[in-house]
Design an enzyme around this catalytic site. Structure first.
Site, PDB file in Angstrom:
ATOM      1  N   LYS A  31       0.696  -1.380   0.335  1.00 34.01           N
ATOM      2  CA  LYS A  31      -0.225   0.158  -0.093  1.00 34.01           C
ATOM      3  C   LYS A  31       0.966   1.645   0.282  1.00 34.01           C
ATOM      4  O   LYS A  31       1.526   1.495   0.836  1.00 34.01           O
ATOM      5  CB  LYS A  31      -1.201   0.251   1.316  1.00 34.01           C
ATOM      6  CG  LYS A  31      -1.500   1.266   1.219  1.00 34.01           C
ATOM      7  CD  LYS A  31      -2.479   1.393   2.283  1.00 34.01           C
ATOM      8  CE  LYS A  31      -3.465   2.149   3.227  1.00 34.01           C
ATOM      9  NZ  LYS A  31      -3.481   2.582   3.867  1.00 34.01           N
ATOM     10  N   ASN A  63      -9.890   1.686   9.431  1.00 33.16           N
ATOM     11  CA  ASN A  63      -8.433   1.834  10.794  1.00 33.16           C
ATOM     12  C   ASN A  63      -9.159   2.466  11.950  1.00 33.16           C
ATOM     13  O   ASN A  63      -9.511   1.719  12.532  1.00 33.16           O
ATOM     14  CB  ASN A  63      -7.542   1.940  10.285  1.00 33.16           C
ATOM     15  CG  ASN A  63      -6.395   1.388  11.648  1.00 33.16           C
ATOM     16  OD1 ASN A  63      -5.366   1.608  11.759  1.00 33.16           O
ATOM     17  ND2 ASN A  63      -7.083   0.565  12.623  1.00 33.16           N
ATOM     18  N   THR A  64      -9.427   3.084  11.900  1.00 35.98           N
ATOM     19  CA  THR A  64      -9.741   4.491  12.808  1.00 35.98           C
ATOM     20  C   THR A  64     -10.869   3.999  13.524  1.00 35.98           C
ATOM     21  O   THR A  64     -11.272   4.367  14.287  1.00 35.98           O
ATOM     22  CB  THR A  64      -9.197   5.769  12.732  1.00 35.98           C
ATOM     23  OG1 THR A  64      -7.845   6.014  12.335  1.00 35.98           O
ATOM     24  CG2 THR A  64      -9.274   6.317  14.823  1.00 35.98           C
ATOM     25  N   GLY A 110      -7.365   9.189   9.435  1.00 37.82           N
ATOM     26  CA  GLY A 110      -8.311   9.478  10.811  1.00 37.82           C
ATOM     27  C   GLY A 110      -9.141  10.533  11.427  1.00 37.82           C
ATOM     28  O   GLY A 110      -9.629  10.622  12.488  1.00 37.82           O
ATOM     29  N   ALA A 150      -9.546   5.723   4.226  1.00 39.03           N
ATOM     30  CA  ALA A 150      -9.428   6.531   5.247  1.00 39.03           C
ATOM     31  C   ALA A 150     -10.592   7.368   4.720  1.00 39.03           C
ATOM     32  O   ALA A 150     -11.470   7.840   3.786  1.00 39.03           O
ATOM     33  CB  ALA A 150      -7.961   7.246   4.393  1.00 39.03           C
ATOM     34  N   GLY A 151     -11.157   8.256   6.457  1.00 45.28           N
ATOM     35  CA  GLY A 151     -12.153   8.994   6.754  1.00 45.28           C
ATOM     36  C   GLY A 151     -13.269   8.116   7.070  1.00 45.28           C
ATOM     37  O   GLY A 151     -14.080   9.352   7.015  1.00 45.28           O
TER      38      GLY A 151
END
EC number: 2.8.1.10
Length: 269
Positions: free
Chosen positions: A109, A218-219, A170, A196-197
């Site tokens: 990645k 992830n977050t 994040g 992301a986001g």
């Protein structure tokens, strides 16, 4: 339950899950391990810069607890500010994959982020690193802004996917640029992974309903009150969105349209 009849194909690999999960920001290693299991993901991404490359290190003991016969490692170059730095991280990522028993794993990645405040990807550095790594035989999954032309250039270079952001890393802001994401999806001949986001399962569902081929997050899981439960919810959200996309949304109409038949109904007097 995974949908094995609709595999995600990246490079020469097929995956039954369209959800990819990160390994950072969890409160405990146990949370990370259990969330990965609950998500039923096939691909797990690990930031190489934040880990020693020696698999025997106590600092990455949680990696040894994962079943690498079922999971596929996606090393990422997070923290790389230049193309050269990202290239070095990619090779270190392959070394880690080898230590986990995945000698044929050249996935990476690709993240090149020179902006420490907003953490937006550097398009020039990303193109430069992608071109080099593709020539070296890597399966490159570049993280990019939602830029349709950049996505096409990376596809032309031979990247295996493009990974446009939904919103800043994040942030949990969801999908801030639906129009550009839609353009990227409509024009791509390689998988589009929204990365992301995303902060909620409904946003993962929305990405898949747009026609994205997968979601990486992830977050949203790691920082939720119950990571295991959120991982399961994201799994269901991705599956639901994919099935809805394949089924095809009904056409929007300007006026109401009764769902019950209005003809051939006997009148009662």
């Amino acid at each position: 339950m995974k949908n094995t009849f609709d595999p995600l194909r990246i490079g020469d690999k097929s995956f039954s899950s369209r959800l990819m999960l990160g390994t950072g920001k969890y409160r405990t290693s146990e949370d990370a391990i259990n969330s990965i299991k609950k998500s039923e993901c096939d691909i797990v991404t690990v930031a190489i810069r934040r880990l020693p490359t020696n698999i025997n290190s106590d600092n990455i003991s949680f990696l040894k607890s994962l079943d690498w016969e079922k999971l596929w490692l996606l090393p990422n170059t997070a923290g790389s500010q230049t193309a050269e730095d990202a290239i070095r991280m990619a090779f270190l990522g392959h070394e880690l994959a080898c230590q986990l028993g995945q000698e044929d794993n050249f996935f990476v990645k690709l993240e090149v982020i020179s902006d420490p405040k907003y953490l937006l990807p550097d398009p020039i550095g990303t193109l430069k690193a992608a071109e080099f790594l593709v020539k070296k035989g890597f399966t490159v999954l570049p993280y990019i802004n939602a830029d349709p032309m950049l996505a096409l250039h990376l596809e032309d270079l031979g990247c295996a996917t493009v990974m446009p952001l939904g919103s800043p890393i994040g942030s949990g802001q969801g999908l801030n640029n639906l129009a550009n994401l839609q353009i990227i999806i409509e024009n791509a001949n390689i998988p589009v992974i929204v990365d992301a986001g995303i902060g909620a399962p409904s946003e993962a569902t929305m990405a898949m309903e747009l026609g994205a081929d997968g979601v990486l997050l992830n977050t949203a899981v790691a920082q939720s009150k119950n990571p295991e439960q959120m991982a399961f919810a994201m799994n269901l959200g991705v599956q639901s969105g994919r099935l809805g996309y394949l089924a095809g949304r009904m056409e929007k109409k300007q006026y109401a349209n009764p769902s019950s038949p209005v003809s051939q109904i006997s009148k009662i007097y």
